[in-house]
Design an enzyme around this catalytic site. Structure first.
Site, PDB file in Angstrom:
ATOM      1  CD  GLU A   1      -2.941  -1.663   2.360  1.00  0.00           C
ATOM      2  OE1 GLU A   1      -1.999  -0.370   3.532  1.00  0.00           O
ATOM      3  OE2 GLU A   1      -2.831  -2.739   2.260  1.00  0.00           O
TER       4      GLU A   1
ATOM      5  CB  ALA B   1      -7.028  -6.438   0.552  1.00  0.00           C
ATOM      6  CD  GLU B   2      -3.846  -4.633   5.294  1.00  0.00           C
ATOM      7  OE1 GLU B   2      -4.321  -5.238   5.386  1.00  0.00           O
ATOM      8  OE2 GLU B   2      -3.814  -3.324   5.633  1.00  0.00           O
TER       9      GLU B   2
ATOM     10  CD  GLN C   1       0.106   2.896   4.589  1.00  0.00           C
ATOM     11  OE1 GLN C   1      -0.297   2.846   5.058  1.00  0.00           O
ATOM     12  NE2 GLN C   1       0.712   2.902   3.730  1.00  0.00           N
ATOM     13  CG  PHE C   2       1.627   2.315  10.394  1.00  0.00           C
ATOM     14  CD1 PHE C   2       2.480   2.917  11.679  1.00  0.00           C
ATOM     15  CD2 PHE C   2       1.190   2.627   9.191  1.00  0.00           C
ATOM     16  CE1 PHE C   2       2.561   3.943  10.763  1.00  0.00           C
ATOM     17  CE2 PHE C   2       1.256   3.982   9.667  1.00  0.00           C
ATOM     18  CZ  PHE C   2       2.170   4.290  10.045  1.00  0.00           C
ATOM     19  CG  ASP C   3       2.574  -1.669  14.656  1.00  0.00           C
ATOM     20  OD1 ASP C   3       1.830  -1.878  14.629  1.00  0.00           O
ATOM     21  OD2 ASP C   3       3.718  -0.929  15.018  1.00  0.00           O
TER      22      ASP C   3
ATOM     23  N   PRO D   1      -5.496  -8.441   9.669  1.00  0.00           N
ATOM     24  CG  PRO D   1      -6.610  -6.567   8.455  1.00  0.00           C
ATOM     25  CD  PRO D   1      -4.883  -6.769   9.312  1.00  0.00           C
TER      26      PRO D   1
ATOM     27  CG  HIS E   1      -0.703   4.383  13.462  1.00  0.00           C
ATOM     28  ND1 HIS E   1      -1.517   4.743  13.873  1.00  0.00           N
ATOM     29  CD2 HIS E   1      -0.334   4.786  11.689  1.00  0.00           C
ATOM     30  CE1 HIS E   1      -2.635   4.806  12.501  1.00  0.00           C
ATOM     31  NE2 HIS E   1      -1.807   4.844  11.429  1.00  0.00           N
TER      32      HIS E   1
END
Lengths: 383, 336
Positions: free
Chosen positions: B28, B58-59, B81-83, B88, B128
């Site tokens: 992303e 959509a992870e 993008q973040f922990d 998902p 985050h």
């Protein structure tokens, strides 16, 4: 790696005409419930598949059903840990396999062992998961068949990634992912269709809508007009087919696969069918459905319909039918004999494939288990 | 040359893309934007949209797509993008990525890297700042790597991309702007090797990722008080370097694990257990831990109370039974 002239990168462009993505108002049919011709234009724009393909499908379905009943029998003898039957779904199981070339990939679920053996995978390897001697018993790379997937629809994004990779290399590989009606409720089904559309991937999603996700009926899965209608939301063409009409299934799947191969993007096919047996041998389906319903669907049997159709057309003789049944018995005999032996497993395998090279910790644990077993063995001999 | 960790990671991706056509980077905002932390900065411009591209948001789909590509000849490097946005994708990681080689008896390996910016200390609002390494480290089949130095960031990421197995590559966000002198390309010690970052004889501090600088500062401060603390950077949580860790603790006789994640059922708990199993007869004190509290990650205004800091590390070192008195914190009834 070759670069890919025909590879289309993601763009903001969406199909302008949604109506071209919508499925027909009724499922595509060539045959009525008795194998006679379906009325009027029920088969839409589709052509009847070649006779030889239909004859091949017939033989494979007869063998597939016999395999399926043999596997169910083996659970009763304790030779298989569990078996989810696909009896009644032969048209979808065989149709998916026959629509693919050897270079294409199949992404099956746990219910699709019939498709595996139809694809030429050794039945003992195909039943490894359900026998419990390992997880996946066949080599996916040589069979071009992904491991049977148990967590619903989680394999659908894999089919997209694999086909996308092939397309990027300029290969004409198509991936076909098998999903059930329950699986369409999963997030990964949604993500797979969305990614497939955005990246214009040559993948076909075949939803075998057999009416139940274990016990839960379709009405609890969706309020959509049909599962094939879900495609339009992603820009994926949807199609509905009578899943117990092998002629229609072969026509629609063949078209979908070749359309994807030709660069037409992903296709979603919903096959209306029915799971004649309980979810698995361990399930009690009397708790959630009526016997009458099962009997009604048994009268729409896909093998009987195809047989009637081919006989009427003079394309199937008594000898052909006998030969198919003999082949089915021979296949079942082989399965029964070879699965009659006790399943075994090598405990050393437990540690061997977690990583390409076992970590120090895994080597240590493998040694501890080996010592434990050697000790038990020694103690057993002492007694 | 002086370099930030973010730039070193960027250079590692760039060099991998240049040297191996099968490497692709996606996720992303990793394309023209260059990622929210700019780790993929300039890659789309240099290598084109086919090599570094944005995906739908959509992870699970990202990791699933990567798996399918890895099955078919590519080496995907995907960014979560973040922990906390990686959750998902957890089913894909736990049920498929981690298990594919094993379930196919070695027939299908998955050379893929899942980059996860993680941990706190940057004033991030909710979702985050999670330290999610235990979820991955607890999942057999995944390798879990977390660099704490600029040179390691480059070298370990290159090694992760070249590895035949899936690697969860955890990048401590607050270290993205940390600077160091290093030439590139650089090759540091391989996976499974912990590094002694500061030698000492009185106690061993075990740290990884965001807590390495904290441990080094604590060791510097302790030296002023006459205590020589050895600081070990674990670098890779899976595979874990038991040998280096045990050798140090057997020598010093005392050990503190410093980790930012909540302590209960954590990587720090595993390490403490392993040290005690291996070093019991060499220990002068129980292995202690300095970790985040067992709470959901706090809001930015309160995160300073949560994060292990130098003072908390030094206080913990003080409790290593230097005078052989029991640890008052754990005396019977002290918890109630």
């Amino acid at each position: 790696m070759t670069t890919q002239a025909e590879h289309r990168m993601p763009t903001a462009a969406l199909p302008a005409d949604a109506s071209g993505l919508l499925p027909a108002a009724e499922p595509i049919r060539f045959l009525d419930d008795d194998g006679g011709p379906a009325p009027g234009d029920a088969h839409g724009r589709y052509q009847r598949p070649a006779t030889e393909l239909l004859r091949q499908a017939y033989r494979a379905m007869v063998v597939g059903r016999r395999f399926d009943s043999q596997a169910t029998a083996l659970t009763k003898q304790g030779r298989l840990a569990v078996y989810p039957s696909s009896r009644g779904q032969e048209a979808g199981e065989i149709g998916a396999v026959l629509a693919l070339r050897d270079t294409d990939w199949l992404f099956p679920t746990y219910r699709d062992t019939m498709a595996l053996v139809s694809r030429g995978i050794d039945p003992v390897e195909a039943l490894t998961l359900l026998r419990g001697s390992w997880h996946c018993g066949y080599d996916p790379t040589t069979t071009r068949t992904a491991p049977q997937c148990t967590p619903l629809a989680t394999h659908a994004p894999h089919a997209v990634g694999l086909a996308y990779a092939a397309r990027r290399r300029g290969e004409d590989t198509v991936a076909l992912a098998l999903v059930g009606d329950g699986g369409t409720s999963e997030g990964d089904f949604h993500e797979a269709l969305n990614f497939a559309a955005v990246f214009h991937v040559p993948v076909v999603f075949l939803v075998q809508n057999n009416g139940y996700a274990i016990s839960v009926p379709l009405s609890r899965q969706t309020a959509a007009p049909s599962l094939a209608h879900k495609g339009v939301g992603y820009g994926v063409r949807g199609e509905r087919v009578d899943g117990n009409d092998p002629v229609a299934v072969l026509a629609v799947l063949g078209d979908a696969v070749e359309s994807a191969r030709a660069g037409g993007g992903p296709v979603l096919v919903e096959a209306h069918t029915y799971r004649v047996e309980p979810h698995t041998n361990a399930d009690d389906d009397t708790r959630y459905r009526d016997h009458d319903e099962v009997e009604m669907w048994k009268r729409r049997d896909p093998i009987a319909r195809l047989e009637a159709h081919l006989r009427t057309a003079g394309e199937l003789t008594d000898d052909d039918v006998s030969a198919a049944r003999e082949a089915a018995e021979a296949f079942a005999d082989d399965v029964r004999t070879r699965l009659g032996e006790e399943a075994t497993g090598d405990p050393a395998d437990l540690f061997a494939h977690v990583y390409a090279e076992p970590t120090a910790q895994l080597r240590e644990q493998a040694r501890w288990l080996a010592e434990e077993l050697a000790h038990e063995h020694g103690a057993g001999e002492a007694r | 040359m002086t370099l930030t960790m973010g730039k070193a990671l960027n250079a590692a991706l760039r060099d991998a893309l240049r040297e191996d056509d099968s490497v692709v980077v996606f996720g992303e905002d990793v394309g023209p934007l260059g990622g929210v932390f700019r780790v993929t900065d300039g890659l789309t411009a240099e290598f084109g949209e086919e090599r570094c591209f944005d995906t739908p948001l959509a992870e699970s789909g990202i990791v699933g797509l990567a798996l399918g590509m890895a099955m078919n000849g590519f080496r995907p490097v995907v960014e979560m993008q973040f922990d906390a946005f990686a959750y998902p994708a957890f089913e894909q990681l736990a049920s498929h990525v981690a298990k594919m080689r094993n379930r196919t008896r070695g027939a299908v390996g998955l050379p893929m890297v899942i980059r996860v910016p993680y941990a706190g200390g940057i004033g991030g609002v909710e979702h985050h700042s999670d330290s999610s390494e235990a979820y991955y480290a607890h999942t057999p089949g995944l390798k879990v790597v977390t660099p704490a130095t600029v040179a390691d960031a480059y070298s370990l990421l290159r090694e992760a991309i070249a590895d035949p197995d899936p690697v969860v590559f955890m990048e401590a966000k607050k270290l993205y702007w940390s600077k160091d002198e290093t030439g590139l390309p650089v090759r540091t010690a391989p996976f499974g090797t912990a590094e002694v970052r500061r030698a000492g004889s009185d106690a061993t501090l075990l740290a990884y990722g965001p807590t390495l600088p904290v441990a080094l500062q604590a060791a510097e401060a302790a030296a002023g008080d006459g205590r020589q603390l050895e600081v070990i950077d674990l670098r890779t949580l899976v595979p874990f370097d038991d040998e280096t860790v045990a050798a140090s603790v057997r020598r010093t006789g005392r050990c503190v694990v410093v980790a930012e994640a909540s302590g209960f059922a954590s990587v720090s708990a595993e390490i403490a257990a392993r040290v005690q199993e291996r070093c019991f007869h060499s220990l002068w004190a129980p292995v202690l831990r300095v970790t985040g509290w067992d709470i959901p990650y706090p809001p930015p205004v309160l995160e300073k109370y949560h994060l292990p800091g130098v003072d908390r590390v030094l206080d913990t070192v003080d409790r290593l039974q230097w005078d052989d008195a029991p640890d008052s914190r754990f005396l019977s009834g002290a918890a109630t």
